[in-house]
Each structure stands twice: as C-alpha cells, then as structure tokens.
Design a protein around this motif. Structure first.
Motif, PDB file in Angstrom:
ATOM      1  N   PHE A  75       0.813  -1.213   0.000  1.00  0.00           N
ATOM      2  CA  PHE A  75       0.000   0.000   0.000  1.00  0.00           C
ATOM      3  C   PHE A  75       0.847   1.264   0.000  1.00  0.00           C
ATOM      4  O   PHE A  75       0.395   2.331  -0.380  1.00  0.00           O
ATOM      5  CB  PHE A  75      -0.966  -0.023   1.197  1.00  0.00           C
ATOM      6  N   GLY A  76       2.076   1.128   0.431  1.00  0.00           N
ATOM      7  CA  GLY A  76       2.993   2.267   0.426  1.00  0.00           C
ATOM      8  C   GLY A  76       4.383   1.781   0.793  1.00  0.00           C
ATOM      9  O   GLY A  76       4.571   0.590   1.079  1.00  0.00           O
ATOM     10  N   THR A  98       3.537   0.888  -5.761  1.00  0.00           N
ATOM     11  CA  THR A  98       2.957   1.389  -7.018  1.00  0.00           C
ATOM     12  C   THR A  98       3.949   2.237  -7.814  1.00  0.00           C
ATOM     13  O   THR A  98       3.903   2.247  -9.034  1.00  0.00           O
ATOM     14  CB  THR A  98       1.664   2.216  -6.800  1.00  0.00           C
ATOM     15  N   SER A  99       4.865   2.888  -7.110  1.00  0.00           N
ATOM     16  CA  SER A  99       5.831   3.721  -7.826  1.00  0.00           C
ATOM     17  C   SER A  99       6.903   2.887  -8.547  1.00  0.00           C
ATOM     18  O   SER A  99       7.783   3.455  -9.198  1.00  0.00           O
ATOM     19  CB  SER A  99       6.479   4.724  -6.870  1.00  0.00           C
ATOM     20  N   ASN A 123      11.329   2.711 -17.174  1.00  0.00           N
ATOM     21  CA  ASN A 123      11.989   2.889 -15.872  1.00  0.00           C
ATOM     22  C   ASN A 123      11.316   2.107 -14.750  1.00  0.00           C
ATOM     23  O   ASN A 123      11.217   2.583 -13.617  1.00  0.00           O
ATOM     24  CB  ASN A 123      12.090   4.373 -15.502  1.00  0.00           C
ATOM     25  N   GLU A 124      10.883   0.890 -15.060  1.00  0.00           N
ATOM     26  CA  GLU A 124      10.394  -0.001 -13.991  1.00  0.00           C
ATOM     27  C   GLU A 124      11.512  -0.184 -12.965  1.00  0.00           C
ATOM     28  O   GLU A 124      12.696  -0.271 -13.328  1.00  0.00           O
ATOM     29  CB  GLU A 124      10.014  -1.372 -14.580  1.00  0.00           C
ATOM     30  N   SER A 125      11.146  -0.250 -11.703  1.00  0.00           N
ATOM     31  CA  SER A 125      12.167  -0.418 -10.666  1.00  0.00           C
ATOM     32  C   SER A 125      11.648  -1.278  -9.527  1.00  0.00           C
ATOM     33  O   SER A 125      10.453  -1.587  -9.451  1.00  0.00           O
ATOM     34  CB  SER A 125      12.579   0.958 -10.114  1.00  0.00           C
ATOM     35  N   PHE A 126      12.578  -1.645  -8.658  1.00  0.00           N
ATOM     36  CA  PHE A 126      12.249  -2.430  -7.462  1.00  0.00           C
ATOM     37  C   PHE A 126      13.257  -2.011  -6.403  1.00  0.00           C
ATOM     38  O   PHE A 126      14.467  -1.960  -6.691  1.00  0.00           O
ATOM     39  CB  PHE A 126      12.373  -3.926  -7.791  1.00  0.00           C
ATOM     40  N   HIS A 127      12.780  -1.685  -5.219  1.00  0.00           N
ATOM     41  CA  HIS A 127      13.694  -1.263  -4.165  1.00  0.00           C
ATOM     42  C   HIS A 127      14.607  -2.427  -3.759  1.00  0.00           C
ATOM     43  O   HIS A 127      14.109  -3.511  -3.456  1.00  0.00           O
ATOM     44  CB  HIS A 127      12.918  -0.792  -2.933  1.00  0.00           C
TER      45      HIS A 127
END
Ligand code: BES
Ligand code: MN
Ligand code: MN
Length: 457
Positions: free
Chosen positions: A183-184, A421-422, A429-433
């Motif tokens: 959710f965030g 979601t970001s 520019n798909e990303s993953f932390h």
C-alpha cells in the motif's frame, strides 16, 4: 548460522544473480524473443536444480515452458505452492528509459530494469528464501512446490490446461504469490482482491481504400469517426458502463468493505501529484480506492487508424481499430462480458460500416478469504521483517490464474507483494527497491518457519 544471517551474508551474491535473470529479455508476447524466454526458464531451472529439491522439471507447452520443482518430505506439514512468472512486458517505448531496460542499474536504492518488480525480482525472493532455509537451516520446514510460468503477461493461455491436467501433482494447502504491490513504502500489505479482465479488439471498416478527405469527406462514412462515436457511448458521463447486462452479476460493496477501504491510509493529493493530474475521474458514487480496485470499469488501451506521420495528410481512413479492456469484479464471467460487449458494439454500429469484434485473453476476479489460516503466518512474517502492522487491501490489477487455483485446486492464494505502485511496472523505468528484494527474501523464509510452527502447535 540462522537463516537471516545467511541472507545477510549472501546479499550481494543474490543481487548479482537477480541481475543475471533481469538481463534476459524474456518478453512473452514477442515471438522474436522465444529463445530469450527459454533462457529465462532455464536460468530458473538451474536455480531450482541447485536447491536439490526432490523433483525439478521443465514442462514444455504449446507456448513458453513451465518451470516446476517440489520438495514434500512431511506428512504433518502443510504444502505451499509458490507461483510466479518469469516473462515480462515489452520494454517499449525504449527511448523513455533513463538506463537500458535489460541492463539492470542501481540508482537511489532501486534496481531499474524491465521485470525488476513484475515479476522477476519479486518471484526470485522465494527462490532465495528456499535456498537460505536449505543451506542455513537444514531445510524448508514445510512441503513446497514451486511453479514459475512464462506466459502470465499474455494471459496464461497454457497454464490453465496445465493445472487442470496436473491436479494431483499441484495439490496444495495454499498458494503463495509475490506479484502485487504494497500500500505504500515500508507498508507491508496483503492483497485479498484482484480484478478480472476481458480484453477486446474492435475493427471498423468503411470504404475499400483510404480516400481524399476533401473529395469524399461528408459523403462517405469515416470509420475513425464511427469508432469514436461507439466508444463514447460505452460509458456515460458518470463513468457508468453502458453495456446492457454488464452490472447484472456485480455485487454491491458491503458497508464493511467500504469501511475497511476508508480506513486505509490513502492520500488522494499525493496520488494526484504522483501522476501530475489536477483532478481524478471515475464512477459516480464511489471513491478513488473503490474505483481502482473494487468496481468494474472499461478503458480504451489503444486506438489507431488514419494518418499519424509528420504534418497533415488529408485522408479519410478506410479502417479504424481499438483495443479495449474491461476490469471485472467477482461473479462477472469474462466470456459473458465479452459477448455482451460485442452485442452492444454491433448494435451501435451504423450500416455504413462493417464492424468486427474479437476477444483477447481474460480472466476472473479473485478474493482471498480473510479468515484463511495461512494469512496469519504471512501477516506475522511480514510484520516481523517490516516492523509495521500489515494492511489488507484490494488491487485493480489481474493475475488470472489465481481464480483457477481456487477453482481447480481448491486453494486460497496468499498475495504477499513486495512491490510498490511507484515501481512503474509495465512502464519505462520499472524499478524495485533493493531493500524490498532483501526484505522479501526474509519475509518469505520467515513465513515458512511460522507456518511450520503453527502446524506443530
Ligand atoms: N503483476 C501484475 C498484476 C498486478 C499488478 C496485480 C499490480 C496487482 C497489482 C501482472 O503481471 C499483470 O500485469 N497482469 C495483467 C493481466 C494479464 C492477463 C496480462 C494486468 O493486470 O493487466
Ligand atoms: Mn506480474
Ligand atoms: Mn505484469
């Protein structure tokens, strides 16, 4: 060594391996990428082989391979089926990427690459969790099966028949999936609802060739105008879909559902500003979260025809096309909705043109029973690792096979997403932390441990 110590020690190595996986452009919809899709399957196959599971297999299908492994030594422990997909969406438009889509790059704590979040990065957390439990902790304490497919992004056409014909092999007590969003940031979330999908294509054909729009304009029907008129009538100004029968099987949201959604920490101002829009729009009578996750909707995904090059060409196009998706909620049957859509579009078409409607892939919506016992271990694992209470929310995206897991295997799915979601999945520019990659591995491993403890208690 504890599992967490093992994970800490192998962080860099795990990230290197994910990078190798991300470098493979396994775009399932692109037939010129067939070899790369197979390479991604083999990368995973070798990962599973190195875990020394009791069975590892690559199953060929009419499309892309299914990678499968299992290790089920216990009589007194539940069986978890892990599901994920190794295929990715196309990277285009490539010029909007700041770094090349298949050259994973770390910037501001994020891994940038196509598939970083959806779903290579997320699904790989489980592979690394299994490895960590096996190498540090003497094994995974529950029975596990793992199935990773290469056709999720094209609607899992071959996985549905596969699970139907391998029911016994896939028998399980629950399915574990990381292919959704939290959710965030730092906000562990379990998704209990996903929407279904009916995806349609409409073709409007007018005169037998493109015409001079001065010579013929005004006298001969313009298919592009007709297509726009038809589309404009599919939804009214209140955002209500105008297809007879579309809402017949839709259940009203309960007060509890609405209250639960209202309690979620949703920030509409931040939502708008993250999209650079001044105002939002949707079905009257519902708020943004409800519209985006719990209500059905219809959207044009693409429309083309006529002149699109530089400058102006005066032309009356002979053909016009559109791709239109409908997101569905429980009880709406995608094929029935597709038929209703077709009937309505045909009934709106004037006799000056020929209209053809075709149905692409689709799938049913899904709901996970919030009382399902497996959610307890999932929530506790999430909370331990993220040090934050878990939220339960619904999402508007679709993972069609989830409904089939329920229908064919009778299994509930635990949707434990580590994305946000970001992450910009399906976008440039798909990303993953990086942090979520590691926390995902820890959460997955902890989930198996807690589930085993629950079973013993
Ligand atoms: N992982 C997504 C679905 C998703 C994303 C669910 C975010 C919840 C939150 C999945 O890979 C996907 O993109 N599904 C497609 C459907 C498929 C049939 C092409 C979709 O939702 O458009
Ligand atoms: Mn996905
Ligand atoms: Mn996707």
């Amino acid at each position: 060594m504890t599992t967490n110590e093992f994970i800490e020690q192998h962080k860099e190595h795990f990230l290197d391996e994910l990078f190798t996986f991300l470098r493979i452009p396994s775009v399932s919809t692109d037939s010129s990428r067939k070899i790369e899709v197979e390479q991604a399957a083999d990368f995973l196959l070798n990962q599973l082989i190195s875990l020394k599971l009791s069975k590892v297999e690559r199953y060929e299908t009419q499309g892309h391979p299914i990678v499968y492994g299992e290790h089920c030594p216990f009589d007194d422990q539940p069986t978890v089926l892990i599901y994920g997909h190794y295929d990715v969406q196309p990277s285009d438009p490539d010029h909007l990427w700041d770094t090349p889509p298949f050259e994973p790059t770390i910037k501001d704590g994020k891994i940038y690459a196509r598939g970083a979040s959806d779903d290579k990065g997320q699904s790989f957390t489980h592979v690394k969790a299994l490895q960590s439990l096996i190498e540090a902790d003497g094994g995974v304490p529950v029975n596990i099966k793992i199935l990773v497919e290469g056709e999720e992004e094209i609607g899992s056409p071959n996985l549905v028949p596969f699970i139907e014909s391998h029911k016994d092999m896939l028998q399980c007590d629950m399915v574990l999936i990381s292919d959704t969003s939290m959710f965030g940031l730092d906000q562990p979330s379990i998704t209990f609802g996903l929407r279904g999908l009916a995806y349609m294509e409409v073709e409007v054909v007018g005169p037998n060739r493109d015409l001079h729009s001065g010579v013929y304009g005004g006298a001969v029907e313009n298919p592009l105008n007709v297509l726009c008129e038809i589309i404009a009538q599919l939804k009214d100004k209140d955002g209500v879909v105008q297809i007879p029968g579309f809402y017949d099987k839709v259940e009203a949201l309960t007060l509890e559902d609405r209250q639960a959604m209202a309690d979620l920490p949703f920030d509409e101002i931040a939502y708008k500003s993250s999209l650079d829009v001044d105002a939002l729009h949707g079905e009257k009578g519902y708020n943004t979260l409800e519209r985006a996750s719990a209500r059905p909707t219809l959207d044009v995904n693409g429309i083309w025809g006529g002149y699109q090059g530089e400058g102006a060409k005066t032309v009356l196009p002979s053909k016009a096309n559109a791709k239109i998706s409908m997101r569905l909620v429980p009880n709406q049957d995608p094929h029935e909705i597709a038929r209703l859509f077709e009937q309505q579009v045909l009934s709106l078409a004037p006799d000056t043109v020929k209209v053809r409607v075709t149905e692409h892939h689709g799938g049913y919506a899904s709901r996970t029973d919030l009382n399902f016992y497996g959610l307890k271990a999932a929530a506790s694992a999430f909370e331990e690792v993220y040090q934050n209470p878990v939220l339960f929310s619904m999402e508007g995206g679709s993972i069609p096979i989830v409904a089939d897991f329920k229908r064919v295997l009778g299994a509930e799915s635990i949707l434990m997403g580590f994305g946000v979601t970001s992450d910009a999945i399906h976008s440039p520019n798909e990303s993953f932390h990086v942090k979520d990659f590691y926390r995902g591995i820890k959460t997955s491993a902890r989930f198996f441990q807690l589930l085993a403890e629950d079973a013993k208690a």
